[in-house]
Design an enzyme around this catalytic site. Structure first.
Site, PDB file in Angstrom:
ATOM      1  N   ASP A   1       0.808  -1.226   0.000  1.00  0.00           N
ATOM      2  CA  ASP A   1       0.000   0.000   0.000  1.00  0.00           C
ATOM      3  C   ASP A   1       0.836   1.270   0.000  1.00  0.00           C
ATOM      4  O   ASP A   1       0.538   2.234  -0.719  1.00  0.00           O
ATOM      5  CB  ASP A   1      -0.939   0.020   1.213  1.00  0.00           C
ATOM      6  CG  ASP A   1      -2.097  -0.934   1.045  1.00  0.00           C
ATOM      7  OD1 ASP A   1      -2.040  -1.785   0.124  1.00  0.00           O
ATOM      8  OD2 ASP A   1      -3.065  -0.845   1.820  1.00  0.00           O
TER       9      ASP A   1
ATOM     10  N   ASN B   1      -6.183  -2.269  -3.311  1.00  0.00           N
ATOM     11  CA  ASN B   1      -7.243  -2.129  -2.307  1.00  0.00           C
ATOM     12  C   ASN B   1      -6.744  -1.286  -1.133  1.00  0.00           C
ATOM     13  O   ASN B   1      -7.071  -1.539   0.022  1.00  0.00           O
ATOM     14  CB  ASN B   1      -7.698  -3.518  -1.830  1.00  0.00           C
ATOM     15  CG  ASN B   1      -8.994  -3.434  -1.034  1.00  0.00           C
ATOM     16  OD1 ASN B   1      -9.656  -2.395  -0.998  1.00  0.00           O
ATOM     17  ND2 ASN B   1      -9.355  -4.522  -0.376  1.00  0.00           N
TER      18      ASN B   1
ATOM     19  N   ASP C   1      -9.045  -0.971  13.218  1.00  0.00           N
ATOM     20  CA  ASP C   1      -8.175  -1.988  12.616  1.00  0.00           C
ATOM     21  C   ASP C   1      -7.774  -3.104  13.576  1.00  0.00           C
ATOM     22  O   ASP C   1      -7.314  -4.163  13.142  1.00  0.00           O
ATOM     23  CB  ASP C   1      -6.923  -1.335  12.010  1.00  0.00           C
ATOM     24  CG  ASP C   1      -7.268  -0.488  10.787  1.00  0.00           C
ATOM     25  OD1 ASP C   1      -8.456  -0.461  10.397  1.00  0.00           O
ATOM     26  OD2 ASP C   1      -6.350   0.142  10.229  1.00  0.00           O
TER      27      ASP C   1
ATOM     28  N   GLU D   1     -11.190  -3.944   3.940  1.00  0.00           N
ATOM     29  CA  GLU D   1     -10.693  -4.866   2.917  1.00  0.00           C
ATOM     30  C   GLU D   1     -11.702  -5.976   2.656  1.00  0.00           C
ATOM     31  O   GLU D   1     -11.831  -6.480   1.547  1.00  0.00           O
ATOM     32  CB  GLU D   1      -9.349  -5.467   3.342  1.00  0.00           C
ATOM     33  CG  GLU D   1      -8.164  -4.531   3.178  1.00  0.00           C
ATOM     34  CD  GLU D   1      -8.010  -3.525   4.304  1.00  0.00           C
ATOM     35  OE1 GLU D   1      -9.018  -3.123   4.922  1.00  0.00           O
ATOM     36  OE2 GLU D   1      -6.864  -3.105   4.545  1.00  0.00           O
TER      37      GLU D   1
ATOM     38  N   HIS E   1      -5.287  -8.677   4.931  1.00  0.00           N
ATOM     39  CA  HIS E   1      -4.115  -8.878   5.792  1.00  0.00           C
ATOM     40  C   HIS E   1      -4.475  -9.046   7.260  1.00  0.00           C
ATOM     41  O   HIS E   1      -3.886  -9.846   7.974  1.00  0.00           O
ATOM     42  CB  HIS E   1      -3.134  -7.705   5.607  1.00  0.00           C
ATOM     43  CG  HIS E   1      -3.736  -6.333   5.810  1.00  0.00           C
ATOM     44  ND1 HIS E   1      -3.028  -5.280   6.309  1.00  0.00           N
ATOM     45  CD2 HIS E   1      -4.989  -5.840   5.586  1.00  0.00           C
ATOM     46  CE1 HIS E   1      -3.798  -4.206   6.359  1.00  0.00           C
ATOM     47  NE2 HIS E   1      -4.989  -4.526   5.927  1.00  0.00           N
ATOM     48  N   ARG E   2      -5.464  -8.268   7.723  1.00  0.00           N
ATOM     49  CA  ARG E   2      -5.767  -8.331   9.161  1.00  0.00           C
ATOM     50  C   ARG E   2      -6.483  -9.629   9.536  1.00  0.00           C
ATOM     51  O   ARG E   2      -6.376 -10.084  10.687  1.00  0.00           O
ATOM     52  CB  ARG E   2      -6.556  -7.096   9.603  1.00  0.00           C
ATOM     53  CG  ARG E   2      -5.798  -5.825   9.300  1.00  0.00           C
ATOM     54  CD  ARG E   2      -6.046  -4.689  10.241  1.00  0.00           C
ATOM     55  NE  ARG E   2      -5.374  -3.495   9.735  1.00  0.00           N
ATOM     56  CZ  ARG E   2      -4.076  -3.225   9.902  1.00  0.00           C
ATOM     57  NH1 ARG E   2      -3.298  -4.034  10.581  1.00  0.00           N
ATOM     58  NH2 ARG E   2      -3.550  -2.121   9.385  1.00  0.00           N
TER      59      ARG E   2
ATOM     60  N   LYS F   1       0.122  -6.357   2.228  1.00  0.00           N
ATOM     61  CA  LYS F   1      -0.545  -5.048   2.170  1.00  0.00           C
ATOM     62  C   LYS F   1       0.060  -4.067   3.187  1.00  0.00           C
ATOM     63  O   LYS F   1       0.261  -2.896   2.876  1.00  0.00           O
ATOM     64  CB  LYS F   1      -2.038  -5.222   2.437  1.00  0.00           C
ATOM     65  CG  LYS F   1      -2.852  -3.950   2.255  1.00  0.00           C
ATOM     66  CD  LYS F   1      -4.334  -4.229   2.428  1.00  0.00           C
ATOM     67  CE  LYS F   1      -5.209  -3.130   1.861  1.00  0.00           C
ATOM     68  NZ  LYS F   1      -5.323  -1.947   2.689  1.00  0.00           N
TER      69      LYS F   1
HETATM   70  O1  LIG Z   1      -6.259   7.272   7.526  1.00  0.00           O
HETATM   71  C1  LIG Z   1      -5.730   6.168   7.740  1.00  0.00           C
HETATM   72  O2  LIG Z   1      -4.488   6.000   7.673  1.00  0.00           O
HETATM   73  C2  LIG Z   1      -6.597   5.034   8.105  1.00  0.00           C
HETATM   74  C3  LIG Z   1      -7.856   5.256   8.578  1.00  0.00           C
HETATM   75  C4  LIG Z   1      -8.763   4.167   9.018  1.00  0.00           C
HETATM   76  O3  LIG Z   1      -9.804   4.094   8.080  1.00  0.00           O
HETATM   77  P1  LIG Z   1     -11.279   4.732   8.323  1.00  0.00           P
HETATM   78  O4  LIG Z   1     -11.124   6.142   8.688  1.00  0.00           O
HETATM   79  O5  LIG Z   1     -11.910   4.530   6.981  1.00  0.00           O
HETATM   80  O6  LIG Z   1     -11.926   3.909   9.408  1.00  0.00           O
HETATM   81  C5  LIG Z   1      -8.055   2.821   9.106  1.00  0.00           C
HETATM   82  O7  LIG Z   1      -8.997   1.783   9.109  1.00  0.00           O
HETATM   83  C6  LIG Z   1      -7.090   2.612   7.953  1.00  0.00           C
HETATM   84  O8  LIG Z   1      -6.412   1.387   8.081  1.00  0.00           O
HETATM   85  C7  LIG Z   1      -6.034   3.677   7.942  1.00  0.00           C
HETATM   86  C1  LIG Z   2      -8.533  -0.595   6.457  1.00  0.00           C
HETATM   87  C2  LIG Z   2      -7.226  -0.681   6.242  1.00  0.00           C
HETATM   88  O1  LIG Z   2      -6.539  -0.019   5.280  1.00  0.00           O
HETATM   89  P1  LIG Z   2      -7.048   0.841   4.040  1.00  0.00           P
HETATM   90  O2  LIG Z   2      -8.300   1.559   4.443  1.00  0.00           O
HETATM   91  O3  LIG Z   2      -5.919   1.753   3.756  1.00  0.00           O
HETATM   92  O4  LIG Z   2      -7.303  -0.111   2.913  1.00  0.00           O
HETATM   93  C3  LIG Z   2      -6.386  -1.507   7.131  1.00  0.00           C
HETATM   94  O5  LIG Z   2      -5.140  -1.461   7.001  1.00  0.00           O
HETATM   95  O6  LIG Z   2      -6.912  -2.238   8.005  1.00  0.00           O
END
Ligand SMILES: O=C(O)C1=C[C@@H](OP(=O)(O)O)[C@@H](O)[C@H](O)C1
Ligand SMILES: C=C(OP(=O)(O)O)C(=O)O
Length: 419
Positions: free
Chosen positions: A48, A90, A309, A337, A380-381, A406
């Protein structure tokens, strides 16, 4: 497929983790928006964050990696037009943050991704971008990517933004805001989910010299005529990815210290250690890391809106706890995801655990787990969380273990070091 061997090697272990995904995206973006050269160490190099790097290169930033640091020659916010669509797989963070930044481009930018990305909503961000003068649409009538953004019209001014689905929409507008002729004033409509990620955005903007004010996270103001300052920056380790190692300690009764991840961090997911403490673990806070020692685990009821997360991690720990854990206020997990409420419940039930996904919550009754083939849904999670169950339960087989790339390509090496 990867079968997990139960048990941990020693009673006390320490792990060192790669950089924070959220900080890495923002450090690269802020450096690309600065005029001049920045040197950034500690960055996460994962699928990512490298997609964000490549997109910023397409926008005209020069980014070189000398192995230790990434050296970014920024654009001063003057992005070039991208003839080809920008592919972001993604990576929700890349998609949402770069959509706002694309308003600074010259001409049209198309941002696209995987099939699942085409199911992750973005229209609320585009509504606000149009209020700020930028033509921005979903290419298909889905409210989801691909999106088309026409740069060169970003006036800024007052906008209203619905933040119930994702905080990334707000981070996106804030990051682009200083380069709008009118600056930007964002009024948050609906509950702001995942607020700590906005705090990470504000932290990075402040470090690059941008002032943002807000009234208790309701109205945000970024004045115009500010510019990101290049410099030398360091990225801290990833607090979300620390969760798997703390959880490993929680379910096995051993101790694991995650180096250089502490409660001083703005990464909200570090707050998981407080939940683990409530469940019966012992948590030791030190300046150079945080240690969790497992104990007799009991269920909790907890609002996880700020820590989305680490919900799959907590769910796996809850499966080992006495009683029913209720994880509340997490409807936004359905847009990640995979549908993380539904999929976590399905996979826990396959292991003989009573788990129910409700509209905005997850209920898990701890019990005796049985091994199963764990579907990971290209998430990944899911892979990392369920690997923790394999430490207590024979026969846990993780399908598509490579999906960890990821956010944490070296995950299995670090995980194996526990054994
Ligand atoms: O801004 C960021 O770096 C993130 C915000 C979160 O998403 P949401 O704001 O959509 O919940 C999180 O789930 C994602 O892994 C990273
Ligand atoms: C939701 C996640 O990432 P992103 O929104 O960047 O796909 C994650 O890393 O759990």
């Amino acid at each position: 497929m990867r079968e997990i061997t139960p048990g941990m090697g020693r009673d006390n272990m320490a792990v060192t983790l790669p950089g924070s995904k959220s900080y890495s995206h923002r450090l690269l973006i802020a450096a690309a928006l600065a005029e001049g050269e920045s040197r950034i160490t500690g960055l996460l190099r994962s699928e990512d964050t490298l997609l964000t790097r490549d997109a910023l290169r397409a926008f005209g930033a020069v980014i070189e990696d000398d192995g230790e640091a990434m050296v970014v020659t920024g654009t001063g916010g003057r992005f070039q037009a991208c003839a080809e669509p920008i592919y972001l797989a993604n990576s929700g963070t890349s998609m949402r943050l770069l959509t706002g930044i694309a308003a600074l481009g010259q001409g049209e930018t198309v941002l696209t991704g995987t099939k699942r990305m085409g199911e992750r909503p973005i229209e609320d961000l585009l509504v606000a971008m149009r209020q700020a003068g930028t033509p921005a649409q979903c290419v298909n009538p889905t409210q989801c990517p691909p999106v088309k953004v026409t740069g060169g019209h970003f006036e800024g001014g007052k906008v209203t933004l619905d933040c119930r689905i994702s905080s990334q929409f707000l981070s996106s507008l804030l990051l682009a805001g200083p380069y709008a002729p009118k600056g930007i004033e964002v009024t948050v409509a609906g509950e702001l989910v995942s607020r700590p990620y906005v705090e990470i955005t504000l932290d990075i903007m402040a470090r690059f010299g941008i002032e943002v004010t807000h009234d208790d996270f309701q109205v945000f103001r970024v004045a115009p005529n500010q510019s990101y300052k290049p410099g030398t920056y360091h990225c801290e380790p990833d607090g979300s990815n620390a969760s798997y190692f703390w959880a490993a300690a929680a379910v096995t009764g051993k101790s694991v210290k995650v180096m250089n991840v502490t409660k001083k961090s703005r990464q909200g997911d570090v707050g998981l250690v407080d939940v683990l403490e409530k469940m019966g673990c012992t948590v030791t806070h030190e300046d150079d890391g945080t240690t969790v020692t497992g104990g007799e685990l009991s269920a909790v009821t907890v609002d996880m809106a700020l820590m989305p997360d680490v919900v799959p991690t907590l769910a796996v720990v809850a499966a080992h706890a006495k009683g029913t854990t209720v994880i509340e206020n997490v409807a936004h997990l359905r847009e990640k995801e995979c549908d993380r409420l539904g999929c976590v419940a399905v996979e826990l039930r396959k292991m003989g655990i009573d788990a129910v996904a409700k509209e905005s919550s997850l209920e898990i009754t701890g019990g005796t787990l049985t091994g199963s083939e764990v579907e990971t849904y290209d998430d990944h999670r899911m892979a990392m969380s369920f690997s923790v169950a394999g430490l207590t339960t024979p026969g846990v087989r993780i399908l598509d273990p490579g999906c960890v790339k990821k956010s944490f390509p070296s995950y299995w090496d670090v995980f194996d070091s526990l054994q």
